[in-house]
Design a protein around this motif. Structure first.
Motif, PDB file in Angstrom:
ATOM      1  N   CYS A  46     155.081  69.437  78.435  1.00  0.00           N
ATOM      2  CA  CYS A  46     153.991  70.360  78.090  1.00  0.00           C
ATOM      3  C   CYS A  46     154.606  71.724  77.815  1.00  0.00           C
ATOM      4  N   SER A  51     151.684  66.912  73.769  1.00  0.00           N
ATOM      5  CA  SER A  51     150.496  67.135  72.940  1.00  0.00           C
ATOM      6  C   SER A  51     150.925  67.228  71.477  1.00  0.00           C
ATOM      7  N   VAL A  52     150.028  66.896  70.581  1.00  0.00           N
ATOM      8  CA  VAL A  52     150.376  66.861  69.157  1.00  0.00           C
ATOM      9  C   VAL A  52     150.911  68.197  68.651  1.00  0.00           C
ATOM     10  N   HIS A  53     150.439  69.312  69.197  1.00  0.00           N
ATOM     11  CA  HIS A  53     150.906  70.607  68.695  1.00  0.00           C
ATOM     12  C   HIS A  53     152.328  70.949  69.160  1.00  0.00           C
ATOM     13  N   GLY A  74     152.439  61.708  70.290  1.00  0.00           N
ATOM     14  CA  GLY A  74     151.642  62.927  70.341  1.00  0.00           C
ATOM     15  C   GLY A  74     150.231  62.624  70.806  1.00  0.00           C
ATOM     16  N   LEU A  75     149.764  63.376  71.791  1.00  0.00           N
ATOM     17  CA  LEU A  75     148.418  63.169  72.320  1.00  0.00           C
ATOM     18  C   LEU A  75     147.476  64.252  71.811  1.00  0.00           C
ATOM     19  N   ASP A  76     146.306  63.821  71.330  1.00  0.00           N
ATOM     20  CA  ASP A  76     145.266  64.768  70.931  1.00  0.00           C
ATOM     21  C   ASP A  76     144.551  65.322  72.155  1.00  0.00           C
ATOM     22  N   ASN A  77     144.309  64.450  73.142  1.00  0.00           N
ATOM     23  CA  ASN A  77     143.606  64.848  74.361  1.00  0.00           C
ATOM     24  C   ASN A  77     144.421  64.382  75.560  1.00  0.00           C
ATOM     25  N   ASP A  96     142.741  62.025  78.179  1.00  0.00           N
ATOM     26  CA  ASP A  96     142.076  60.800  77.732  1.00  0.00           C
ATOM     27  C   ASP A  96     142.914  59.570  78.092  1.00  0.00           C
ATOM     28  N   GLU A 134     143.323  57.016  75.218  1.00  0.00           N
ATOM     29  CA  GLU A 134     144.278  57.415  74.182  1.00  0.00           C
ATOM     30  C   GLU A 134     145.709  57.193  74.670  1.00  0.00           C
ATOM     31  N   LYS A 191     148.151  54.527  72.807  1.00  0.00           N
ATOM     32  CA  LYS A 191     149.361  54.998  72.134  1.00  0.00           C
ATOM     33  C   LYS A 191     150.621  54.451  72.804  1.00  0.00           C
TER      34      LYS A 191
END
Length: 92
Positions: free
Chosen positions: A8, A57-59, A74-77, A80, A83, A87
């Motif tokens: 992170c 995270s995706v960003h 990459g995680l969007d949430n 979740d 997810e 993935k």
């Protein structure tokens, strides 16, 4: 043995939460031989090459491109569970 690294922005709270969620997801997917570690994305840049799967995270994923021989997820949430499980299933 599947080695997973969760990263992170600063390596504190969210990477630990992702770590616990990834461990649960791996167990739910029938995996028993795995290790999951967490760190900041800065640390992950140097550590990623030693892992089969790197999750962030995706960003933040762009910062890790080309730094691992394994899979980048990459995680969007980050919170979740579905997810994370979906993935992980795709890259195992």
């Amino acid at each position: 043995m599947v080695k997973v690294l969760t990263a992170c922005g600063n390596g504190m709270g969210s990477s630990m939460v992702i770590k616990m969620k990834v461990e649960n997801a791996l167990r739910n997917l029938g995996q028993s031989d795995f290790t999951v570690n967490s760190c900041s994305v800065g640390e992950a840049k140097g550590l990623a090459a030693g892992y089969d799967i790197v999750i962030a995270s995706v960003h933040l994923i762009d910062e890790l491109q080309g730094r691992t021989n394994g899979k980048l997820v990459g995680l969007d949430n980050l919170m979740d569970d579905n997810e994370i499980k979906t993935k992980l299933q795709e890259v195992l």
